[in-house]
Design a protein around this motif. Structure first.
Motif, PDB file in Angstrom:
ATOM      1  N   THR A  68      -7.551  -7.892   9.140  1.00  9.54           N
ATOM      2  CA  THR A  68      -6.792  -8.780   8.249  1.00  9.54           C
ATOM      3  C   THR A  68      -6.211  -9.957   9.025  1.00  9.54           C
ATOM      4  O   THR A  68      -6.308 -11.113   8.602  1.00  9.54           O
TER       5      THR A  68
ATOM      6  N   SER B  22      -7.659  -6.535  -1.385  1.00 14.24           N
ATOM      7  CA  SER B  22      -8.592  -5.509  -1.866  1.00 14.24           C
ATOM      8  C   SER B  22      -8.667  -4.346  -0.882  1.00 14.24           C
ATOM      9  O   SER B  22      -8.711  -3.178  -1.284  1.00 14.24           O
ATOM     10  N   ALA B  23      -8.706  -4.691   0.402  1.00 14.01           N
ATOM     11  CA  ALA B  23      -8.785  -3.634   1.418  1.00 14.01           C
ATOM     12  C   ALA B  23      -7.582  -2.708   1.319  1.00 14.01           C
ATOM     13  O   ALA B  23      -7.704  -1.482   1.379  1.00 14.01           O
TER      14      ALA B  23
ATOM     15  N   GLY C 109      -7.560  -0.247  -1.600  1.00 12.84           N
ATOM     16  CA  GLY C 109      -8.322   0.967  -1.278  1.00 12.84           C
ATOM     17  C   GLY C 109      -7.522   1.907  -0.397  1.00 12.84           C
ATOM     18  O   GLY C 109      -7.519   3.130  -0.611  1.00 12.84           O
TER      19      GLY C 109
ATOM     20  N   LEU D  96     -10.975   3.343  -1.866  1.00 13.72           N
ATOM     21  CA  LEU D  96     -10.854   3.437  -3.329  1.00 13.72           C
ATOM     22  C   LEU D  96     -11.687   4.607  -3.877  1.00 13.72           C
ATOM     23  O   LEU D  96     -11.187   5.442  -4.639  1.00 13.72           O
TER      24      LEU D  96
ATOM     25  N   GLY E  70     -11.836  -1.220   1.874  1.00 18.37           N
ATOM     26  CA  GLY E  70     -11.201  -1.099   0.563  1.00 18.37           C
ATOM     27  C   GLY E  70     -12.010  -0.248  -0.388  1.00 18.37           C
ATOM     28  O   GLY E  70     -11.487   0.654  -1.053  1.00 18.37           O
TER      29      GLY E  70
ATOM     30  N   ALA F  15       0.845  -1.207   0.000  1.00 17.30           N
ATOM     31  CA  ALA F  15       0.000   0.000   0.000  1.00 17.30           C
ATOM     32  C   ALA F  15       0.875   1.250   0.000  1.00 17.30           C
ATOM     33  O   ALA F  15       0.603   2.210  -0.731  1.00 17.30           O
TER      34      ALA F  15
END
Lengths: 434, 284
Positions: A388, A329-330, A333, A420, A416, A254
């Motif tokens: 997570t 996916s989280a 974002g 996003l 996410g 990230a």
């Protein structure tokens, strides 16, 4: 779609060639998993002693004295239980490594080693922990022998013991030929020997007190197997450290991709991309796809290492296969949100890493949440890192229900999606205003 | 090929582009000159679609504005900043941007080889862009703009900060492109480049068009008289404006004190200073 793939491949190539970025997304998480897994795996043997629960069912001065002798041993950490079942339950739940049960009569038998009945105690240990079992038995045996040697090291006490033993065995002389022909004459000789020692006001040397004890079996140890209930506990410390490491990989990805979008802007490649016949959506989708792909790849790599090298056995492989893309996916974002927080590379890096480190700190990325105070665990629940790790823990070793998994997945997907959308909106506004 | 009509753009209280209109015919090389803050970069940003205009229109190839993907596909842009990826090789950079313009397969490979050859970087194709010299990076910046074969090429100071050899190579490339019919919008601070390359020049200041024409037109209209520079026997020098250099020269030749003389004709820089009243920024 080809444009998105082209952009994503470019970003993956750039990541692979960025040594610092590659370190934080791949190498650091692996080092983290190995380092902390090794530390937590090795800690049991390095503690001050084996944790042992003692149930003194005899409740005599002699049994209490023996408990104190055990407590004096640096190899053991003693706690007390009121009953045998309570002590065994401690072992069963894994709170203590083993239990020592001193049954009724233990003190009487121990104080009269020639009375004919051995002082019997019970050792309860998980059969899987053979090393601890052997160590505990050795310590208990040493304590029992030490008290016996101490007894014979004191001539007065030994003479009194010989007298008491003769008195106690006298009524059996008629019925037990061995007692009449061997034991009683031996005790008379022992009494005479110790009497002389008392009169000489001298202590017998080592050989003198070692000899009487040699060959005696004045105590007995019974073993009780107590299988530890391991549900809800990690089978290995690596099962805990690898989900944490995966959270670091997610954080690293990230940060790396979030900063890369700022770098595109500050170094002038973003305008060049924007004048190409592609849409802004393609650009952001390419970045997201690259971040997602890198994240999933690193997670899979870490899990493969964890399973093949460190013996992690996922309890729910199918859920694990879902958990990885959900968590990725989280953080895609989060990446998008981070990318619009700073206008310069330094600002984006500083703000991004600050936020991510706080997320990791409260979310159990640095130390496992289950060893945090309850209030801190509640605070940590706001962190995507916490969600997570819980999701991965559930699939890896803790076990999870479908509703728990769905809840955790929904929370992560929500984070996410929110990140996003917010990131895309701010990014588009910045482009329009710049 | 490029028509700009009454273009306007403000940034808060400041007017960056103020009712600007000009056009470039197909195959023409149009120079856009102006001092710092004149509105050149804003104009280029609007023409490339990076900035929306507050008013006015931009039409390219009679198709539409720069927001139209088809228009973008026929436009090449070499920004002033070196806009590529240092970590990628030259060939990877060119191919990456080529793919964004829908080139693929043999066509992409062929175009990549062509533009590398055109800018003289074929022998460095496999080098990381970050390891190249400033001149090579400038040429790569240009090559990326050319990979898809644009009909309109927008160049924002394409020779900034390069050595004479690279500048000469870039100029040769641009002359070759002009000869092949590519329309070029060219911003620069180097007047000799503009004079050599541009068919016409647009001078803007404070966002407004102040002069437009061929270099020789501009010099004739705005350059002012020639200057005769002479050195006398005692070592002193004089600069004499001469509306009619021939007559002044003949008169000076009668003067026995004059040991040395030459004529300085007005240049684009003179034109620029006369029109804008300010010096150009330092040469990069």
């Amino acid at each position: 779609m080809m444009h998105v793939l082209t952009l994503a491949l470019k970003d993956l190539r750039l990541l692979a060639r960025d040594r610092v970025g590659f370190f934080f997304t791949c190498a650091f998480p692996l080092l983290y998993a190995i380092f902390f897994g090794a530390i937590f795996s090795g800690s049991a043997g390095d503690r001050a002693g084996i944790s042992v629960v003692v149930a003194d069912l005899d409740q005599t001065p002699e049994s209490a004295a023996f408990v104190e002798e055990l407590r004096a041993s640096s190899a053991l950490e003693i706690t007390l239980a009121g009953s045998e079942e309570a002590a065994l339950d401690h072992v069963r739940r894994g709170r203590q490594t083993g239990a020592v049960i001193l049954p009724p009569g233990f003190g009487q038998a121990r104080s009269n080693p020639f009375s004919g009945s051995a002082a019997t105690l019970r050792l309860a240990v998980d059969p899987a922990r053979s090393a601890e079992r052997g160590l505990l038995e050795g310590v208990v045996t040493e304590r029992l022998f030490a008290s016996l040697a101490q007894l014979f090291g004191d001539p007065l006490a030994a003479r009194d013991l010989a007298r008491r033993s003769q008195a106690g065995l006298a009524h059996r002389a008629a019925t037990d030929p061995f007692v009449g022909a061997a034991v009683l004459p031996f005790l008379q000789s022992l009494e005479s020997f110790m009497d002389q020692a008392v009169q000489q006001d001298g202590a017998p040397d080592d050989d003198a007190h070692a000899a009487p004890a040699g060959g005696l079996r004045p105590f007995a140890i019974e073993h009780v197997d107590v299988a530890r209930n391991r549900s809800g506990e990690p089978p290995t410390a690596f099962a805990v450290s690898f989900p944490q490491a995966i959270s670091w990989a997610l954080i690293g990805c990230a940060a790396a991709f979030g900063i890369s979008l700022v770098v595109e802007r500050t170094r002038g490649t973003l305008p060049r991309l924007l004048v190409a016949p592609i849409r802004v959506g393609h650009l952001l989708a390419g970045k997201a796809l690259a971040c997602f792909t890198a994240t999933v790849a690193v997670c899979v790599f870490l899990l493969l290492v964890g399973c093949t090298v460190f013996g992690i056995r996922p309890v729910a492989p199918a859920l694990l296969a879902l958990a990885v893309p959900v968590a990725a996916s989280a953080f895609v974002g989060i990446m998008m949100l981070l990318s619009v927080l700073g206008r310069t590379e330094a600002a984006a890096g500083g703000i991004g890493w600050s936020i991510l480190l706080i997320m990791a700190m409260v979310g159990g990325g640095m130390v496992p949440q289950f060893i945090m105070p309850a209030w801190m665990q509640h605070v940590g629940a706001v962190s995507p890192v916490s969600w997570t790790i819980r999701l991965l823990d559930g699939a890896l070793w803790r076990g999870t229900t479908a509703s728990d998994f769905a809840t955790q997945s929904a929370a992560l997907l929500g984070i996410g999606l929110g990140g996003l959308l917010l990131g895309i909106i701010v990014f588009r506004r910045r482009i329009a205003a710049s | 090929m490029l028509q700009i009509h009454h273009l306007r753009r403000r940034f808060g209280p400041m007017t960056a582009v103020d009712d600007l209109s000009f056009a470039a015919a197909p195959g023409e090389c149009l120079g856009l000159l102006g001092p710092n803050g004149a509105g050149k970069s804003t104009t280029v940003s609007i023409v490339t679609g990076l900035l929306p205009a507050d008013g006015g229109t931009v039409r390219i190839a009679d198709r539409g504005g720069p927001g139209d993907p088809a228009v973008r596909a026929m436009t090449g842009v070499a920004p002033q900043a070196l806009a590529f990826y240092d970590e990628l090789t030259l060939i990877e950079n060119i191919r990456f941007f080529g793919r964004l313009y829908d080139l693929a397969g043999p066509r992409l490979r062929a175009r990549t080889a062509e533009v590398l050859d055109l800018v003289g970087l074929s022998d460095r194709a496999g080098s990381r862009a970050g390891t190249c010299s400033g001149g090579m990076k400038r040429r790569l910046n240009l090559a990326i703009a050319l990979v898809h074969g644009p009909r309109l090429l927008i160049l924002d100071e394409p020779t900034a900060g390069v050595d004479p050899q690279s500048r000469a190579a870039i100029m040769d490339t641009l002359e070759h492109l002009r000869a092949t019919g590519v329309t070029i919008l060219y911003t620069t601070h180097l007047m000799e480049e503009a004079e050599r390359l541009c068919d016409r020049i647009v001078v803007i200041d404070r966002g407004r068009l102040v002069a437009e024409g061929t270099p020789s037109d501009l010099i004739r209209r705005h350059g002012g008289p020639a200057t005769i520079v002479l050195r006398r026997a005692d070592g002193t020098a004089e600069r004499l404006p001469a509306a009619s250099p021939r007559d002044t020269l003949l008169a000076l030749l009668q003067d026995r004190d004059v040991m040395e003389l030459h004529i300085e004709r007005p240049t684009l820089e003179t034109v620029f200073l006369n029109l804008t009243g300010r010096a150009l920024r330092d040469e990069a």
